[in-house]
Scaffold this motif. Structure first.
Motif, PDB file in Angstrom:
ATOM      1  N   HIS A 150       0.843  -1.205   0.000  1.00 41.66           N
ATOM      2  CA  HIS A 150       0.000   0.000   0.000  1.00 41.66           C
ATOM      3  C   HIS A 150       0.869   1.243   0.000  1.00 41.66           C
ATOM      4  O   HIS A 150       1.567   1.532   0.971  1.00 41.66           O
ATOM      5  CB  HIS A 150      -0.940   0.025   1.213  1.00 41.66           C
ATOM      6  CG  HIS A 150      -1.852   1.213   1.197  1.00 41.66           C
ATOM      7  ND1 HIS A 150      -2.786   1.410   0.189  1.00 41.66           N
ATOM      8  CD2 HIS A 150      -1.966   2.280   2.019  1.00 41.66           C
ATOM      9  CE1 HIS A 150      -3.436   2.538   0.417  1.00 41.66           C
ATOM     10  NE2 HIS A 150      -2.955   3.085   1.513  1.00 41.66           N
ATOM     11  N   HIS A 202       1.376   5.417  -1.952  1.00 39.19           N
ATOM     12  CA  HIS A 202       0.965   6.498  -2.862  1.00 39.19           C
ATOM     13  C   HIS A 202       2.284   7.172  -3.229  1.00 39.19           C
ATOM     14  O   HIS A 202       2.618   8.230  -2.682  1.00 39.19           O
ATOM     15  CB  HIS A 202       0.029   7.476  -2.160  1.00 39.19           C
ATOM     16  CG  HIS A 202      -1.105   6.822  -1.408  1.00 39.19           C
ATOM     17  ND1 HIS A 202      -2.231   6.357  -2.039  1.00 39.19           N
ATOM     18  CD2 HIS A 202      -1.260   6.536  -0.084  1.00 39.19           C
ATOM     19  CE1 HIS A 202      -3.059   5.827  -1.131  1.00 39.19           C
ATOM     20  NE2 HIS A 202      -2.485   5.912   0.055  1.00 39.19           N
ATOM     21  N   HIS A 237      -8.990   1.590   0.799  1.00 34.69           N
ATOM     22  CA  HIS A 237      -8.746   1.950   2.204  1.00 34.69           C
ATOM     23  C   HIS A 237      -9.961   1.504   3.016  1.00 34.69           C
ATOM     24  O   HIS A 237     -11.093   1.832   2.643  1.00 34.69           O
ATOM     25  CB  HIS A 237      -8.639   3.469   2.371  1.00 34.69           C
ATOM     26  CG  HIS A 237      -7.435   4.097   1.751  1.00 34.69           C
ATOM     27  ND1 HIS A 237      -7.499   4.847   0.606  1.00 34.69           N
ATOM     28  CD2 HIS A 237      -6.143   4.109   2.137  1.00 34.69           C
ATOM     29  CE1 HIS A 237      -6.290   5.301   0.318  1.00 34.69           C
ATOM     30  NE2 HIS A 237      -5.444   4.865   1.222  1.00 34.69           N
ATOM     31  N   HIS A 289      -5.075  -0.789   6.011  1.00 35.28           N
ATOM     32  CA  HIS A 289      -5.344  -0.329   7.383  1.00 35.28           C
ATOM     33  C   HIS A 289      -6.192  -1.306   8.206  1.00 35.28           C
ATOM     34  O   HIS A 289      -5.661  -1.961   9.084  1.00 35.28           O
ATOM     35  CB  HIS A 289      -5.940   1.079   7.407  1.00 35.28           C
ATOM     36  CG  HIS A 289      -5.119   2.069   6.652  1.00 35.28           C
ATOM     37  ND1 HIS A 289      -3.795   2.290   6.950  1.00 35.28           N
ATOM     38  CD2 HIS A 289      -5.398   2.850   5.567  1.00 35.28           C
ATOM     39  CE1 HIS A 289      -3.294   3.187   6.106  1.00 35.28           C
ATOM     40  NE2 HIS A 289      -4.243   3.543   5.251  1.00 35.28           N
ATOM     41  N   ASP A 305       2.215   2.850   3.210  1.00 29.80           N
ATOM     42  CA  ASP A 305       1.329   3.980   2.944  1.00 29.80           C
ATOM     43  C   ASP A 305       2.166   5.065   2.262  1.00 29.80           C
ATOM     44  O   ASP A 305       3.345   4.869   1.974  1.00 29.80           O
ATOM     45  CB  ASP A 305       0.643   4.481   4.219  1.00 29.80           C
ATOM     46  CG  ASP A 305      -0.696   5.166   3.928  1.00 29.80           C
ATOM     47  OD1 ASP A 305      -1.033   5.362   2.737  1.00 29.80           O
ATOM     48  OD2 ASP A 305      -1.408   5.520   4.884  1.00 29.80           O
TER      49      ASP A 305
HETATM   50 ZN   LIG Z   1      -3.334   5.141   1.795  1.00 28.71          ZN
END
Ligand SMILES: [Zn+2]
Length: 426
Positions: free
Chosen positions: A57, A59, A202, A239, A290
């Motif tokens: 995960h 970005h 998410h 998450h 993340d």
């Molecule tokens: Zn995220």
């Protein structure tokens, strides 16, 4: 061309550690030859070869906003700090950020990433020879958005299949329950019967998000997503901090992995995902960093270290999550989460995605218990070489040309990245 890595410690499937050599041919592991113990006590340049790390995960273009807006609660951080800067980003900025993120990951032993972002960034991973699952985050706030997500995903994957340039495919995605309406989710689920991709989403990151969903739909985010059909082809949910046991049962049944992001969850004060309980209930648990705006790096070794420590501390129990449990979260479980079944393990026939670590460091000797060393002592800066799909994607010994062979050289990538940061006024 056949290449070999000789005289190295190797992390093997079945939770074994061996010593020997690995041969690579046509992007795959062609042979693993193990020496018989006793192993040499004093190897001149001790090194470890382990499966390439899988960051489930990320970005990556958010390298551009690394550390920006720190200290704010999640919703305010997004609305007041991150969204206004993101609104100013051009395709060129996004791509420069993604290239920089890929460089950071490869130099830290990560060979595969699941990335979620707007804009034209998938090529960044192709350029650097990294395996990736990217997606267009579905949100309901723009007309035509559903059609754009479906067509974009279909077109990219068709192009990839036709050109076979690398392993960067597009999965389906809804950003979250709270940024998407039910018609969008059902529409994407219907299209996915043809697209056949896994879902990146998410889920239950904050208590507020989880409880608001129950108020809106009478269901938790996972139960709601399952009801729209979006989990029917499996996927990976980032998450899951506030997920219930019933949520975990739904995830196990639908082959939806829990992607644990301990740094981000702690930095944003979101809480602690109950990963040990999820595992007990049959959920595949993987690891992610993340985005670098809530982490603030893409270091999977740090993520392994924290995942191990946090859950021991919370449970008052040092047996929770063994080093091998954590290594598998960062490797083979991650590959399985992304539906790349032939990655994540060092065995003949598997994809040659490897991370070579220099063990000749003060904090890594003696190498008595290697799995423990990987989780509790190693840093991403100990990585000497990263091999993705049989190709050397990063080689620290070639200072100044570590990423040679990629379309983007290191110096040029850095200049473009810093220019984008300046353009955004950060
Ligand atoms: Zn995220």
């Amino acid at each position: 061309m056949r290449q070999t890595l000789d005289e190295c410690w190797i992390l093997l499937p079945g939770r074994e550690t061996g010593y020997g050599s690995i041969a690579i041919e046509n992007g795959r592991i062609a042979a693993v030859e193990l020496a018989t113990p006793p192993y040499p006590a004093d190897v001149k340049h001790p090194r470890l070869v382990m499966p390439g790390l899988v960051n489930c995960h990320c970005h990556s273009p958010m390298t551009l906003v690394r550390g920006f807006g720190g200290g704010l609660p999640l919703q305010r951080w997004l609305e007041e700090a991150i969204f206004p800067v993101e609104a100013k980003m051009t395709d060129e900025d996004v791509r420069a950020g993604a290239v920089w993120g890929a460089i950071e990951m490869l130099s830290g032993g990560t060979t595969c990433v699941a990335d979620m972002y707007e804009g034209d960034y998938a090529n960044a991973f192709l350029e650097l020879g990294m395996r990736a699952r990217v997606c267009i985050p579905g949100r309901s706030n723009a007309p035509g958005r559903l059609d754009e997500c479906i067509a974009g995903t279909r077109d990219w994957n068709r192009r990839m299949r036709e050109t076979a340039k690398g392993d960067v495919y597009m999965d389906v995605c809804v950003h979250s329950e709270y940024l998407t309406d039910e018609a969008f989710c059902r529409g994407l689920a219907a299209a996915n019967r043809e697209l056949g991709r896994r879902l990146h989403v998410h889920v239950s990151e904050t208590r507020r998000e989880h409880e608001d969903c129950i108020r809106r739909h009478g269901k938790t985010p996972i139960a709601y997503l399952a009801g729209t059909g979006l989990l029917d082809n499996g996927g990976y949910a980032a998450h899951c901090v506030w997920c219930t046991d019933d949520d975990f049962r739904i995830m196990a049944e639908h082959d939806v992995a829990l992607v644990h992001n301990p740094t981000s969850n702690m930095k944003l004060g979101s809480g602690f995902a109950r990963v040990a309980r999820a595992m007990e209930l049959g959920v595949n648990v993987a690891l992610g960093t993340d985005g670098p705006a809530s982490n603030d790096n893409l270091d999977m070794f740090e993520e392994m270290h924290l995942a191990s420590l946090v859950h021991k501390g919370l449970a008052n129990d040092p047996t929770v999550l063994s080093p091998w449990d954590v290594i598998e979260m960062a490797t083979v479980n991650g590959a399985r989460a992304l539906g790349i079944g032939d990655a994540g393990e060092i065995a003949v026939g598997r994809l040659a995605d490897l991370c070579v670590v220099d063990l000749d460091k003060p904090h890594l000797l003696p190498a008595i218990d290697i799995p423990n060393l990987v989780v509790h002592s190693m840093h991403s800066s100990d990585v000497a070489m990263t091999i993705a799909g049989g190709r050397v994607a990063y080689d620290r010994s070639r200072a100044g040309a570590e990423f040679d062979g990629a379309a983007t050289g290191l110096g040029e990538a850095k200049a473009k990245f810093l220019a984008a940061v300046r353009r955004l006024g950060l």
